[in-house]
Design a protein around this motif. Structure first.
Motif, PDB file in Angstrom:
ATOM      1  N   VAL A 266       1.075 -57.487  27.243  1.00 21.59           N
ATOM      2  CA  VAL A 266       2.303 -58.257  27.474  1.00 21.59           C
ATOM      3  C   VAL A 266       2.604 -59.142  26.271  1.00 21.59           C
ATOM      4  O   VAL A 266       3.763 -59.261  25.838  1.00 21.59           O
ATOM      5  CB  VAL A 266       2.174 -59.095  28.762  1.00 21.59           C
ATOM      6  N   ALA A 267       1.552 -59.774  25.704  1.00 24.46           N
ATOM      7  CA  ALA A 267       1.754 -60.624  24.519  1.00 24.46           C
ATOM      8  C   ALA A 267       2.287 -59.807  23.349  1.00 24.46           C
ATOM      9  O   ALA A 267       3.188 -60.255  22.612  1.00 24.46           O
ATOM     10  CB  ALA A 267       0.431 -61.302  24.152  1.00 24.46           C
ATOM     11  N   GLU A 268       1.761 -58.595  23.192  1.00 26.53           N
ATOM     12  CA  GLU A 268       2.224 -57.721  22.116  1.00 26.53           C
ATOM     13  C   GLU A 268       3.678 -57.318  22.335  1.00 26.53           C
ATOM     14  O   GLU A 268       4.484 -57.291  21.400  1.00 26.53           O
ATOM     15  CB  GLU A 268       1.341 -56.475  22.052  1.00 26.53           C
ATOM     16  N   TRP A 269       4.013 -57.024  23.583  1.00 28.32           N
ATOM     17  CA  TRP A 269       5.400 -56.662  23.909  1.00 28.32           C
ATOM     18  C   TRP A 269       6.355 -57.832  23.625  1.00 28.32           C
ATOM     19  O   TRP A 269       7.452 -57.635  23.078  1.00 28.32           O
ATOM     20  CB  TRP A 269       5.490 -56.276  25.390  1.00 28.32           C
ATOM     21  N   GLU A 270       5.918 -59.035  23.972  1.00 24.12           N
ATOM     22  CA  GLU A 270       6.763 -60.213  23.729  1.00 24.12           C
ATOM     23  C   GLU A 270       6.991 -60.433  22.239  1.00 24.12           C
ATOM     24  O   GLU A 270       8.102 -60.780  21.810  1.00 24.12           O
ATOM     25  CB  GLU A 270       6.118 -61.446  24.363  1.00 24.12           C
ATOM     26  N   ARG A 271       5.925 -60.231  21.433  1.00 23.61           N
ATOM     27  CA  ARG A 271       6.087 -60.375  19.972  1.00 23.61           C
ATOM     28  C   ARG A 271       7.070 -59.349  19.438  1.00 23.61           C
ATOM     29  O   ARG A 271       7.937 -59.655  18.628  1.00 23.61           O
ATOM     30  CB  ARG A 271       4.719 -60.235  19.282  1.00 23.61           C
ATOM     31  N   ASN A 272       6.924 -58.108  19.875  1.00 22.17           N
ATOM     32  CA  ASN A 272       7.815 -57.035  19.405  1.00 22.17           C
ATOM     33  C   ASN A 272       9.243 -57.287  19.849  1.00 22.17           C
ATOM     34  O   ASN A 272      10.206 -57.020  19.091  1.00 22.17           O
ATOM     35  CB  ASN A 272       7.336 -55.681  19.900  1.00 22.17           C
ATOM     36  N   ALA A 273       9.399 -57.765  21.095  1.00 21.71           N
ATOM     37  CA  ALA A 273      10.743 -58.039  21.591  1.00 21.71           C
ATOM     38  C   ALA A 273      11.395 -59.167  20.813  1.00 21.71           C
ATOM     39  O   ALA A 273      12.604 -59.153  20.520  1.00 21.71           O
ATOM     40  CB  ALA A 273      10.666 -58.389  23.081  1.00 21.71           C
ATOM     41  N   SER A 274      10.590 -60.171  20.436  1.00 16.60           N
ATOM     42  CA  SER A 274      11.111 -61.295  19.663  1.00 16.60           C
ATOM     43  C   SER A 274      11.550 -60.851  18.268  1.00 16.60           C
ATOM     44  O   SER A 274      12.602 -61.267  17.770  1.00 16.60           O
ATOM     45  CB  SER A 274      10.027 -62.386  19.573  1.00 16.60           C
ATOM     46  N   LYS A 275      10.758 -59.949  17.628  1.00  8.51           N
ATOM     47  CA  LYS A 275      11.132 -59.450  16.312  1.00  8.51           C
ATOM     48  C   LYS A 275      12.416 -58.630  16.362  1.00  8.51           C
ATOM     49  O   LYS A 275      13.232 -58.652  15.443  1.00  8.51           O
ATOM     50  CB  LYS A 275       9.994 -58.575  15.747  1.00  8.51           C
TER      51      LYS A 275
END
Length: 278
Positions: A266-275
């Motif tokens: 989930v943390a990885e998804w949030e980082r990717n979504a933010s980028k």
């Protein structure tokens, strides 16, 4: 016919061994019918002394009296039993294999028919205690039957769950475990949780109509139950308890790993979504 008192056992406190806080009284209203009335205020908690007093009472009846039928009930109007004291259960070494599950196993394999006369509330462990009897008679106007572990945030151990799974329908079992439903007398009868509604009078009629005080005569009653509930038997022995504890610890370890991995994804998804928004 007046009941004859056969014996009385003390229920001691769990902290002060010589202090009596309750009793188990055995009476006999008719030949071959034994009534164990437990009274441990305020609500018949399943502490070590309570379990051990009941175990002794069952031993006395098996080895000192002609076999018949055993009825257990509460001397406290409001409660059959309000279950475990969680602090006592978790802090008392050997409580589950040597006291609680030992009592469950004794009832499950007892060489005479057993009836729980549920006169009031039976919650959690108190409900389990009733379920380990062969028959259940429930007060139609007072009390609820409930497994409230969901509300307490306490997982069910295998020995606590298996007996319900083996004795009840999947639909009732689901309501009981996953919704912590409180069953009234009418609902408990409709769900097959109890055999009849009533009090001592109706209980004695059940004994007479089904000739329960004669069922132990051939000496195989306990053996038949042991085979009948083989799955549950595998959980109430000390060896079964140890296996269950080991399995639970492994399950918790795997669940913690799953949580860590899930949080990482989930943390990885949030980082990717933010980028992607930049």
């Amino acid at each position: 016919m007046a009941s004859q008192t056969l014996f009385t056992l003390p229920i001691l406190t769990s902290t002060t061994p010589d202090k009596v806080t309750g009793t188990v009284v055995c009476t006999s209203p008719s030949s071959g019918v034994y009534v164990l009335t437990f009274t441990s205020p305020p609500d018949n908690r399943l502490l070590t002394p309570f379990c051990q007093a009941l175990l002794l009472a069952l031993d006395i009846l098996e080895f000192s009296y002609p076999h018949g039928v055993v009825i257990t009930t509460s001397g406290i109007q409001k409660f059959f039993s309000n279950g475990l004291d969680l602090e006592h259960a978790s802090s008392t070494k050997g409580f589950f294999p040597n006291s609680l599950f030992a009592l469950f196993k004794r009832l499950l394999t007892y060489p005479m028919p057993t009836i729980a006369l549920i006169n009031g509330h039976a919650f959690a462990g108190g409900f389990m205690l009733a379920m380990y009897h062969d028959y259940r008679v429930f007060n139609p106007s007072r009390g609820f039957l409930c497994l409230n572990e969901l509300d307490l945030g306490v997982p069910l151990q295998p020995a606590m769950s298996s007996v319900f799974r083996q004795k009840l329908s999947p639909q009732v079992y689901k309501l009981m475990v996953l919704e912590a439903k409180r069953f009234s007398g009418k609902e408990a009868l409709e769900g097959g949780i109890v055999d009849i509604l009533g009090g001592m009078e109706e209980c004695l009629v059940l004994v007479k109509e089904r000739k329960l005080n004669e069922k132990a005569k051939t000496g195989v009653y306990g053996a038949l139950k042991t085979e009948m509930f083989r799955e549950t038997m595998g959980y109430v022995t000390p060896e079964g308890y140890e296996k269950g504890e080991k399995r639970s610890k492994e399950a918790w370890k795997l669940d913690n790993q799953r949580r860590d991995e899930g949080n990482r994804r989930v943390a990885e998804w949030e980082r990717n979504a933010s980028k992607a928004k930049l």
